[in-house]
Design an enzyme around this catalytic site. Structure first.
Site, mmCIF file in Angstrom:
data_model
loop_
_atom_site.group_PDB
_atom_site.id
_atom_site.type_symbol
_atom_site.label_atom_id
_atom_site.label_comp_id
_atom_site.label_asym_id
_atom_site.label_seq_id
_atom_site.Cartn_x
_atom_site.Cartn_y
_atom_site.Cartn_z
ATOM 1 N N SER A 6 0.839 -1.196 0.000
ATOM 2 C CA SER A 6 0.000 0.000 0.000
ATOM 3 C C SER A 6 0.870 1.240 0.000
ATOM 4 C CB SER A 6 -0.915 -0.002 1.234
ATOM 5 O OG SER A 6 -0.147 -0.162 2.410
ATOM 6 N N GLY A 51 -1.884 -8.293 6.397
ATOM 7 C CA GLY A 51 -1.580 -9.655 5.952
ATOM 8 C C GLY A 51 -1.297 -9.644 4.471
ATOM 9 N N SER A 62 -12.047 -14.947 5.538
ATOM 10 C CA SER A 62 -12.455 -14.994 4.137
ATOM 11 C C SER A 62 -13.367 -16.174 3.888
ATOM 12 C CB SER A 62 -11.190 -15.138 3.299
ATOM 13 O OG SER A 62 -11.500 -15.514 1.997
ATOM 14 N N TYR A 76 -2.375 -19.189 1.299
ATOM 15 C CA TYR A 76 -3.084 -17.997 1.789
ATOM 16 C C TYR A 76 -4.358 -18.408 2.523
ATOM 17 C CZ TYR A 76 -6.457 -14.211 1.748
ATOM 18 O OH TYR A 76 -7.431 -13.322 2.129
ATOM 19 N N LYS A 92 -5.712 -18.130 6.752
ATOM 20 C CA LYS A 92 -6.976 -17.618 7.305
ATOM 21 C C LYS A 92 -7.649 -18.685 8.159
ATOM 22 C CE LYS A 92 -6.733 -13.576 5.545
ATOM 23 N NZ LYS A 92 -6.401 -12.457 6.418
HETATM 24 P P1 NAD Z 1 -4.357 -4.930 1.166
HETATM 25 O O1 NAD Z 1 -3.120 -5.624 0.714
HETATM 26 O O2 NAD Z 1 -4.798 -3.730 0.406
HETATM 27 O O3 NAD Z 1 -4.227 -4.535 2.721
HETATM 28 C C1 NAD Z 1 -3.426 -5.247 3.619
HETATM 29 C C2 NAD Z 1 -2.474 -4.256 4.255
HETATM 30 O O4 NAD Z 1 -1.658 -4.939 5.208
HETATM 31 C C3 NAD Z 1 -1.525 -3.593 3.242
HETATM 32 O O5 NAD Z 1 -1.623 -2.191 3.373
HETATM 33 C C4 NAD Z 1 -0.146 -4.116 3.629
HETATM 34 O O6 NAD Z 1 0.870 -3.153 3.381
HETATM 35 C C5 NAD Z 1 -0.330 -4.432 5.110
HETATM 36 N N1 NAD Z 1 0.556 -5.480 5.633
HETATM 37 C C6 NAD Z 1 0.827 -6.703 5.106
HETATM 38 N N2 NAD Z 1 1.678 -7.376 5.901
HETATM 39 C C7 NAD Z 1 1.967 -6.559 6.955
HETATM 40 C C8 NAD Z 1 2.798 -6.688 8.102
HETATM 41 N N3 NAD Z 1 3.547 -7.774 8.311
HETATM 42 N N4 NAD Z 1 2.848 -5.657 8.982
HETATM 43 C C9 NAD Z 1 2.120 -4.525 8.760
HETATM 44 N N5 NAD Z 1 1.334 -4.353 7.687
HETATM 45 C C10 NAD Z 1 1.255 -5.360 6.793
HETATM 46 O O7 NAD Z 1 -5.531 -6.025 1.218
HETATM 47 P P2 NAD Z 1 -7.092 -5.862 1.501
HETATM 48 O O8 NAD Z 1 -7.798 -6.334 0.291
HETATM 49 O O9 NAD Z 1 -7.377 -4.534 2.054
HETATM 50 O O10 NAD Z 1 -7.276 -6.992 2.600
HETATM 51 C C11 NAD Z 1 -7.302 -6.709 3.990
HETATM 52 C C12 NAD Z 1 -7.464 -8.015 4.754
HETATM 53 O O11 NAD Z 1 -8.669 -8.648 4.339
HETATM 54 C C13 NAD Z 1 -6.354 -9.018 4.510
HETATM 55 O O12 NAD Z 1 -6.090 -9.705 5.708
HETATM 56 C C14 NAD Z 1 -6.947 -9.950 3.486
HETATM 57 O O13 NAD Z 1 -6.369 -11.224 3.535
HETATM 58 C C15 NAD Z 1 -8.401 -9.983 3.924
HETATM 59 N N6 NAD Z 1 -9.334 -10.359 2.848
HETATM 60 C C16 NAD Z 1 -9.308 -9.688 1.664
HETATM 61 C C17 NAD Z 1 -10.173 -10.089 0.645
HETATM 62 C C18 NAD Z 1 -10.142 -9.389 -0.697
HETATM 63 O O14 NAD Z 1 -10.660 -9.956 -1.678
HETATM 64 N N7 NAD Z 1 -9.602 -8.179 -0.819
HETATM 65 C C19 NAD Z 1 -11.067 -11.144 0.837
HETATM 66 C C20 NAD Z 1 -11.071 -11.796 2.067
HETATM 67 C C21 NAD Z 1 -10.192 -11.389 3.069
HETATM 68 N N1 UFG Z 2 -11.830 -14.337 -12.957
HETATM 69 C C1 UFG Z 2 -11.702 -14.348 -14.339
HETATM 70 N N2 UFG Z 2 -10.679 -13.631 -14.887
HETATM 71 C C2 UFG Z 2 -9.799 -12.917 -14.141
HETATM 72 C C3 UFG Z 2 -9.944 -12.916 -12.723
HETATM 73 C C4 UFG Z 2 -10.972 -13.649 -12.174
HETATM 74 O O1 UFG Z 2 -12.473 -14.985 -15.057
HETATM 75 O O2 UFG Z 2 -8.878 -12.298 -14.704
HETATM 76 C C5 UFG Z 2 -12.958 -15.089 -12.357
HETATM 77 C C6 UFG Z 2 -12.541 -16.193 -11.421
HETATM 78 O O3 UFG Z 2 -12.310 -17.393 -12.138
HETATM 79 C C7 UFG Z 2 -13.741 -16.266 -10.467
HETATM 80 C C8 UFG Z 2 -14.214 -14.812 -10.388
HETATM 81 O O4 UFG Z 2 -13.689 -14.172 -11.557
HETATM 82 O O5 UFG Z 2 -14.766 -17.041 -11.035
HETATM 83 C C9 UFG Z 2 -13.722 -14.072 -9.149
HETATM 84 O O6 UFG Z 2 -12.315 -14.203 -9.055
HETATM 85 P P1 UFG Z 2 -11.432 -13.315 -8.045
HETATM 86 O O7 UFG Z 2 -10.007 -13.700 -8.274
HETATM 87 O O8 UFG Z 2 -11.795 -11.891 -8.177
HETATM 88 O O9 UFG Z 2 -11.966 -13.779 -6.621
HETATM 89 P P2 UFG Z 2 -11.980 -15.218 -5.931
HETATM 90 O O10 UFG Z 2 -13.418 -15.531 -5.635
HETATM 91 O O11 UFG Z 2 -11.196 -16.193 -6.676
HETATM 92 O O12 UFG Z 2 -11.203 -14.936 -4.566
HETATM 93 C C10 UFG Z 2 -11.429 -13.764 -3.795
HETATM 94 C C11 UFG Z 2 -10.135 -13.333 -3.112
HETATM 95 C C12 UFG Z 2 -9.702 -14.342 -2.093
HETATM 96 C C13 UFG Z 2 -10.829 -14.578 -1.120
HETATM 97 C C14 UFG Z 2 -12.103 -14.956 -1.836
HETATM 98 C C15 UFG Z 2 -13.232 -15.000 -0.839
HETATM 99 O O13 UFG Z 2 -9.097 -13.194 -4.074
HETATM 100 O O14 UFG Z 2 -8.620 -13.848 -1.366
HETATM 101 O O15 UFG Z 2 -12.422 -13.991 -2.839
HETATM 102 O O16 UFG Z 2 -14.389 -15.443 -1.423
HETATM 103 F F1 UFG Z 2 -10.484 -15.570 -0.281
#
Ligand code: NAD
Ligand code: UFG
Length: 339
Positions: free
Chosen positions: A37, A83, A125, A150, A154
């Site tokens: 970030s 994370g 997640s 990953y 979780k």
């Molecule tokens: P993001 O990468 O934008 O945010 C995570 C932040 O954590 C970043 O700013 C990164 O710099 C910081 N970070 C990573 N490791 C660190 C460490 N060791 N110490 C301090 N900071 C650290 O991701 P996001 O999409 O905002 O996700 C936030 C949380 O939600 C994560 O734990 C992610 O796994 C979880 N999550 C995200 C999604 C998704 O699709 N975006 C879905 C399910 C769960």
């Molecule tokens: N997809 C495509 N083309 C792409 C990217 C994705 O067809 O370029 C499809 C995937 O096959 C899937 C859907 O779009 O069917 C969504 O894919 P994402 O990668 O956006 O999301 P996922 O559901 O695979 O996974 C996301 C996060 C995970 C989280 C999960 C929770 O990446 O970290 O949602 O439901 F765990």
């Protein structure tokens, strides 16, 4: 309640949550190591909320840095987003994922308890359900086999935090299982900013729309879904952020151990998203059908009823606004937080 520490608060979901927390009158401190970030996201947050948010550039693995923060600030609860989250990268670098996410959280939780702070909201997640045993997915759905390190971080962290709460009921632990967050703040000034080629669908689509990528590859059209492409529960990141404010209220009521799905309850296919994006924004998204992506499942959407019942939370934004807001962010910031 005193201050709320938001780890990973400079990231996508964290920055949106900081906005909602401050607007709900909470006193927020942010910690982030900026590995995925930019500190500029916090400048943008400051503009939205009209005040600067105290920020520590620190790593959750750095015990001394955590000690310093907990000594200086009177922190009552932690919302723990920090994370690593790239599914594909986690299969290449499993050690780094287990170290960062698990060892980092263990260090954080140890420093928290030493300072008498036993309230945590954890970013989990829908991936913990693996290939879900039933749809829509309730919290009763058994956890499944994750297909990547990953996902295992979780699943394991859920177990670790649950065990800690069971051993010491002064802890309040809320595990929030997010479905697929997309969208961005209405201002178009903060949003998702992936490094390199996006793994996730919406940032890939917005990069096609802005001309950075040629076309979208749709991963498989032979799934057992209405049009053969994968179905997911996309949720607006601002709705997700508000879910954390509600969860914090639950913590204040002495929640014990609670698990909530944060989703909308609606499933959209990849082609539904392409169509909605095109209609909402008047841009064309060229796509090509390619083979399935390993580890993907056909269908995943939530039953969000428990969060509604116990947190008084439900998603408000529909798919059109998610598409409009994702595009506003990308269009106004083609290079993310870089000028
Ligand atoms: P993001 O990468 O934008 O945010 C995570 C932040 O954590 C970043 O700013 C990164 O710099 C910081 N970070 C990573 N490791 C660190 C460490 N060791 N110490 C301090 N900071 C650290 O991701 P996001 O999409 O905002 O996700 C936030 C949380 O939600 C994560 O734990 C992610 O796994 C979880 N999550 C995200 C999604 C998704 O699709 N975006 C879905 C399910 C769960
Ligand atoms: N997809 C495509 N083309 C792409 C990217 C994705 O067809 O370029 C499809 C995937 O096959 C899937 C859907 O779009 O069917 C969504 O894919 P994402 O990668 O956006 O999301 P996922 O559901 O695979 O996974 C996301 C996060 C995970 C989280 C999960 C929770 O990446 O970290 O949602 O439901 F765990």
């Amino acid at each position: 309640m005193g201050k709320i520490l938001v780890t990973g608060g400079a990231g996508f979901i964290g920055s949106h949550t900081v906005v909602e927390l401050v607007q709900a009158g909470k006193d927020v401190v942010v910690l982030d190591n900026l590995s995925n970030s930019s500190e500029k996201s916090l400048d943008r947050v400051a503009t939205i909320v009209g005040k600067k948010i105290p920020f520590y550039k620190a790593d959750i693995l750095d015990r001394d840095a955590l000690e310093e923060i907990f000594s200086k600030e009177s922190i009552d609860a932690v919302i723990h987003f920090a994370g690593l989250k790239a599914v594909g990268e986690s299969t290449q670098k499993p050690w780094e994922y287990y170290e960062n996410n698990i060892a980092g959280t263990l260090t954080l939780v140890d420093v928290m308890r030493k300072h008498g702070c036993k309230n945590i909201i954890f970013s989990s997640s829908a991936t913990v359900y693996g290939n879900p045993a039933f749809i829509p997915i309730t919290e009763e759905c058994p956890k499944g086999q994750c297909t990547n390190p990953y996902g295992w971080t979780k699943s394991m962290l859920e177990q670790i935090l649950s065990d800690i709460q069971k051993a010491d009921n002064e802890w309040n632990v809320i595990l929030l299982r997010y479905f697929n967050p997309i969208g961005a703040h209405k201002s178009g000034t903060i949003g998702e900013n992936p490094n390199g080629i996006p793994n996730n669908l919406m940032p890939y689509i917005t990069q096609v729309a802005v001309g950075k990528r040629d076309h979208l590859s749709v991963f498989g059209n032979d799934y057992d879904t209405h049009d053969g492409t994968g179905v997911r529960d996309y949720i607006h990141v601002v709705d997700l952020a508000i879910g954390h404010v509600k969860a914090l209220q639950k913590i204040e009521e002495k929640a014990g151990l609670k698990i909530y799905n944060l989703g909308t309850g609606h499933g959209y296919s990849v082609l539904d998203i392409v169509k909605n994006f095109e209609e909402a924004n008047g841009v064309k998204i060229p796509y090509e059908i390619v083979g399935r992506r390993p580890g993907d499942i056909a269908t995943c959407y939530a039953d969000p009823g428990l969060a509604k019942k116990e947190l008084g939370w439900e998603a408000k934004y529909g798919i059109r606004e998610m598409c409009e807001d994702s595009w506003r962010w990308q269009k106004n910031n083609p290079n993310g937080f870089e000028d």
